[in-house]
Design a protein around this motif. Structure first.
Motif, PDB file in Angstrom:
ATOM      1  N   ARG A   1      15.394  35.978  91.057  1.00 21.22           N
ATOM      2  CA  ARG A   1      14.134  35.308  90.735  1.00 21.22           C
ATOM      3  C   ARG A   1      14.150  33.741  91.267  1.00 21.22           C
ATOM      4  NH1 ARG A   1      14.224  37.998  86.039  1.00 21.22           N
ATOM      5  NH2 ARG A   1      13.368  40.030  86.195  1.00 21.22           N
ATOM      6  N   HIS A   2      15.276  33.082  91.045  1.00 23.58           N
ATOM      7  CA  HIS A   2      15.395  31.760  91.083  1.00 23.58           C
ATOM      8  C   HIS A   2      15.042  31.473  92.816  1.00 23.58           C
ATOM      9  CE1 HIS A   2      17.604  31.597  87.604  1.00 23.58           C
ATOM     10  NE2 HIS A   2      17.294  30.539  87.319  1.00 23.58           N
ATOM     11  N   GLY A   3      14.220  30.376  93.002  1.00 24.77           N
ATOM     12  CA  GLY A   3      14.016  29.749  94.357  1.00 24.77           C
ATOM     13  C   GLY A   3      12.678  30.266  94.848  1.00 24.77           C
ATOM     14  N   GLU A   4      12.237  29.602  95.635  1.00 23.55           N
ATOM     15  CA  GLU A   4      10.803  29.937  96.618  1.00 23.55           C
ATOM     16  C   GLU A   4      11.336  30.553  97.934  1.00 23.55           C
ATOM     17  OE1 GLU A   4       7.790  29.727  95.261  1.00 23.55           O
ATOM     18  OE2 GLU A   4       8.813  29.365  93.424  1.00 23.55           O
ATOM     19  N   ALA A   5      12.191  29.909  98.549  1.00 28.75           N
ATOM     20  CA  ALA A   5      12.901  30.280  99.690  1.00 28.75           C
ATOM     21  C   ALA A   5      14.054  30.904  99.803  1.00 28.75           C
ATOM     22  CB  ALA A   5      12.844  29.113 100.813  1.00 28.75           C
ATOM     23  N   LEU A   6      15.060  30.307  98.920  1.00 34.68           N
ATOM     24  CA  LEU A   6      16.405  31.018  99.016  1.00 34.68           C
ATOM     25  C   LEU A   6      16.979  31.451  97.690  1.00 34.68           C
ATOM     26  CD1 LEU A   6      18.593  30.198 101.266  1.00 34.68           C
ATOM     27  CD2 LEU A   6      19.171  28.054  99.995  1.00 34.68           C
ATOM     28  N   GLN A   7      17.697  32.421  97.644  1.00 33.76           N
ATOM     29  CA  GLN A   7      18.192  33.062  96.515  1.00 33.76           C
ATOM     30  C   GLN A   7      19.549  32.971  96.541  1.00 33.76           C
ATOM     31  OE1 GLN A   7      17.402  37.722  97.305  1.00 33.76           O
ATOM     32  NE2 GLN A   7      16.176  36.787  96.073  1.00 33.76           N
ATOM     33  N   LEU A   8      20.153  33.356  95.464  1.00 35.36           N
ATOM     34  CA  LEU A   8      21.556  33.661  95.319  1.00 35.36           C
ATOM     35  C   LEU A   8      21.801  35.269  94.690  1.00 35.36           C
ATOM     36  CD1 LEU A   8      24.479  31.870  95.210  1.00 35.36           C
ATOM     37  CD2 LEU A   8      24.424  31.886  92.795  1.00 35.36           C
TER      38      LEU A   8
ATOM     39  N   ALA B   1      11.595  23.108 100.871  1.00 33.95           N
ATOM     40  CA  ALA B   1      11.683  24.135 100.160  1.00 33.95           C
ATOM     41  C   ALA B   1      13.386  24.516  99.996  1.00 33.95           C
ATOM     42  CB  ALA B   1      10.861  25.334 100.431  1.00 33.95           C
ATOM     43  N   LEU B   2      13.644  24.659 101.190  1.00 26.66           N
ATOM     44  CA  LEU B   2      15.168  25.088 101.083  1.00 26.66           C
ATOM     45  C   LEU B   2      16.062  24.316 100.211  1.00 26.66           C
ATOM     46  CD1 LEU B   2      15.168  26.330 104.818  1.00 26.66           C
ATOM     47  CD2 LEU B   2      15.508  27.773 103.256  1.00 26.66           C
ATOM     48  N   GLN B   3      15.926  23.022 100.535  1.00 27.61           N
ATOM     49  CA  GLN B   3      16.671  21.970  99.823  1.00 27.61           C
ATOM     50  C   GLN B   3      16.526  22.079  98.260  1.00 27.61           C
ATOM     51  OE1 GLN B   3      16.289  17.841 101.192  1.00 27.61           O
ATOM     52  NE2 GLN B   3      17.776  17.211  99.523  1.00 27.61           N
ATOM     53  N   GLN B   4      15.347  22.223  97.966  1.00 28.25           N
ATOM     54  CA  GLN B   4      15.014  22.105  96.473  1.00 28.25           C
ATOM     55  C   GLN B   4      15.801  23.398  95.850  1.00 28.25           C
ATOM     56  OE1 GLN B   4      10.758  21.929  96.141  1.00 28.25           O
ATOM     57  NE2 GLN B   4      10.739  19.783  95.863  1.00 28.25           N
ATOM     58  N   ASP B   5      15.696  24.531  96.719  1.00 23.61           N
ATOM     59  CA  ASP B   5      16.439  25.728  96.025  1.00 23.61           C
ATOM     60  C   ASP B   5      17.922  25.728  95.887  1.00 23.61           C
ATOM     61  OD1 ASP B   5      13.521  26.916  95.737  1.00 23.61           O
ATOM     62  OD2 ASP B   5      13.829  28.026  97.415  1.00 23.61           O
ATOM     63  N   TRP B   6      18.394  25.170  97.224  1.00 21.96           N
ATOM     64  CA  TRP B   6      19.712  25.108  97.275  1.00 21.96           C
ATOM     65  C   TRP B   6      20.218  23.940  95.977  1.00 21.96           C
ATOM     66  CZ3 TRP B   6      23.276  20.865  97.864  1.00 21.96           C
ATOM     67  CH2 TRP B   6      24.616  21.470  98.336  1.00 21.96           C
ATOM     68  N   GLU B   7      19.704  22.998  95.874  1.00 18.75           N
ATOM     69  CA  GLU B   7      20.137  21.956  94.934  1.00 18.75           C
ATOM     70  C   GLU B   7      19.803  22.584  93.439  1.00 18.75           C
ATOM     71  OE1 GLU B   7      17.933  18.509  95.894  1.00 18.75           O
ATOM     72  OE2 GLU B   7      19.373  17.738  97.505  1.00 18.75           O
TER      73      GLU B   7
ATOM     74  N   PRO C   1      31.742  37.269  93.847  1.00 23.72           N
ATOM     75  CA  PRO C   1      31.380  36.293  95.014  1.00 23.72           C
ATOM     76  C   PRO C   1      29.738  36.443  95.021  1.00 23.72           C
ATOM     77  CG  PRO C   1      33.100  37.988  95.716  1.00 23.72           C
ATOM     78  CD  PRO C   1      32.403  38.453  94.073  1.00 23.72           C
ATOM     79  N   ARG C   2      29.447  35.352  95.290  1.00 22.73           N
ATOM     80  CA  ARG C   2      27.827  35.261  95.658  1.00 22.73           C
ATOM     81  C   ARG C   2      27.594  34.612  97.075  1.00 22.73           C
ATOM     82  NH1 ARG C   2      28.475  36.561  90.517  1.00 22.73           N
ATOM     83  NH2 ARG C   2      26.741  35.992  88.957  1.00 22.73           N
ATOM     84  N   GLY C   3      26.295  35.279  97.421  1.00 20.05           N
ATOM     85  CA  GLY C   3      25.720  34.675  98.892  1.00 20.05           C
ATOM     86  C   GLY C   3      24.531  34.167  98.632  1.00 20.05           C
ATOM     87  N   PHE C   4      24.219  33.270  99.869  1.00 14.27           N
ATOM     88  CA  PHE C   4      22.789  32.678  99.714  1.00 14.27           C
ATOM     89  C   PHE C   4      21.975  33.462 100.720  1.00 14.27           C
ATOM     90  CE2 PHE C   4      24.763  28.612  98.651  1.00 14.27           C
ATOM     91  CZ  PHE C   4      23.501  28.223  97.494  1.00 14.27           C
ATOM     92  N   TYR C   5      20.801  33.853 100.342  1.00 19.57           N
ATOM     93  CA  TYR C   5      19.935  34.952 101.189  1.00 19.57           C
ATOM     94  C   TYR C   5      18.501  34.164 101.155  1.00 19.57           C
ATOM     95  CZ  TYR C   5      23.255  38.551 100.453  1.00 19.57           C
ATOM     96  OH  TYR C   5      24.222  39.333 100.375  1.00 19.57           O
ATOM     97  N   LEU C   6      17.871  34.268 102.424  1.00 19.80           N
ATOM     98  CA  LEU C   6      16.263  33.944 102.381  1.00 19.80           C
ATOM     99  C   LEU C   6      15.424  34.891 101.948  1.00 19.80           C
ATOM    100  CD1 LEU C   6      16.465  32.532 106.034  1.00 19.80           C
ATOM    101  CD2 LEU C   6      16.447  31.425 103.978  1.00 19.80           C
ATOM    102  N   LYS C   7      14.468  34.532 101.259  1.00 18.28           N
ATOM    103  CA  LYS C   7      13.561  35.698 100.417  1.00 18.28           C
ATOM    104  C   LYS C   7      12.733  36.237 101.552  1.00 18.28           C
ATOM    105  CE  LYS C   7      13.721  34.179  95.840  1.00 18.28           C
ATOM    106  NZ  LYS C   7      12.814  34.017  94.635  1.00 18.28           N
ATOM    107  N   ILE C   8      12.257  37.344 101.344  1.00 22.20           N
ATOM    108  CA  ILE C   8      11.258  38.017 102.315  1.00 22.20           C
ATOM    109  C   ILE C   8       9.961  37.374 102.341  1.00 22.20           C
ATOM    110  CG2 ILE C   8      10.021  39.955 102.413  1.00 22.20           C
ATOM    111  CD1 ILE C   8      12.251  41.844 101.120  1.00 22.20           C
ATOM    112  N   ASN C   9       9.490  36.807 101.406  1.00 25.03           N
ATOM    113  CA  ASN C   9       8.180  35.862 101.623  1.00 25.03           C
ATOM    114  C   ASN C   9       8.537  34.978 102.697  1.00 25.03           C
ATOM    115  OD1 ASN C   9       6.807  37.773 100.285  1.00 25.03           O
ATOM    116  ND2 ASN C   9       6.713  36.267  98.385  1.00 25.03           N
ATOM    117  N   PHE C  10       9.682  34.268 102.550  1.00 22.65           N
ATOM    118  CA  PHE C  10       9.817  33.097 103.691  1.00 22.65           C
ATOM    119  C   PHE C  10       9.786  33.718 104.802  1.00 22.65           C
ATOM    120  CE2 PHE C  10      12.798  29.732 105.116  1.00 22.65           C
ATOM    121  CZ  PHE C  10      12.107  28.728 104.873  1.00 22.65           C
TER     122      PHE C  10
END
Length: 222
Positions: free
Chosen positions: A171-178, A148-154, A203-212
């Protein structure tokens, strides 16, 4: 004053378990630190306090907090039911010079190999000094979480490469968001434009979503 680095994961976990049930105020007193009245202007204060207590040395460097142990440290504010109340920052997102960058050599992959989660009471009605620290969780992603993390990142990195960073929403990503990662909207950095040239973006950062992260805690304590 910061405590010394732990020499092993066992020593790190002993320190983390010793903190469980202790208030932030008590730990701050040990380090002769003042506790802020609220965290509006001191957003990173809890994380820095826990780093001092556990002997983490990385600070804001793009590497694991306990590099010699291969462990990243994350404090996570939770509500009364044990649910995280905010997303978890992972690292700054690269917006240029990303040709040839793969998931396996990304900072996100490196940082999330093994994470020590420290839950902390996050209810704003509890004074910061009185908030208690919870039971620590040492976590490594299982194959499903890693996928899930890899798919979101890619997916996100592909949009950045195509010059579409402005089109990536939370809203993009199941586990990871920008998400934008700056003190204010006036902060700018270089990013790729749709024509392949360089433009200026926040600037942007990667964040883990709350559900994850909630699922991580649920799996640990369920």
């Amino acid at each position: 004053m910061m405590n010394s680095q732990p020499n092993s994961i066992a020593e790190l976990m002993q320190r983390a378990n010793d903190m469980a049930g202790v208030s932030l105020g008590d730990i701050a007193n040990e380090h002769q630190l003042n506790v802020p009245d609220n965290l509006k202007r001191d957003k990173g204060w809890i994380g820095q306090l826990i780093e001092m207590e556990l002997g983490a040395t990385a600070g804001s460097k793009p590497q694991q907090d306990f590099l010699h142990l291969g462990v990243e440290l994350k404090t996570i504010p939770i509500d009364q039911s044990g649910r995280p109340i905010e997303t978890t920052y992972v690292t700054v997102a690269p917006l240029t010079n990303i040709q040839g960058l793969t998931w396996e050599n990304s900072v996100v992959f490196h940082k999330l190999q093994q994470v020590l989660w420290i839950p902390v009471q996050g209810d704003r009605s509890i004074p910061v000094a009185n908030r208690k620290i919870g039971t620590p969780v040492l976590w490594s992603p299982n194959p499903e979480q890693l996928t899930a993390l890899q798919q979101d990142w890619e997916e996100i990195m592909e949009m950045i490469a195509l010059g579409q960073v402005e089109k990536v929403t939370a809203r993009h990503g199941e586990a990871l968001q920008l998400r934008p990662k700056a003190a204010n909207s006036h902060s700018l950095t270089e990013s790729i434009a749709e024509n392949g040239l360089i433009k200026l973006s926040n600037p942007r950062g990667f964040y883990l979503k709350i559900n994850f992260t909630h699922q991580i805690l649920t799996n640990a304590f369920g």
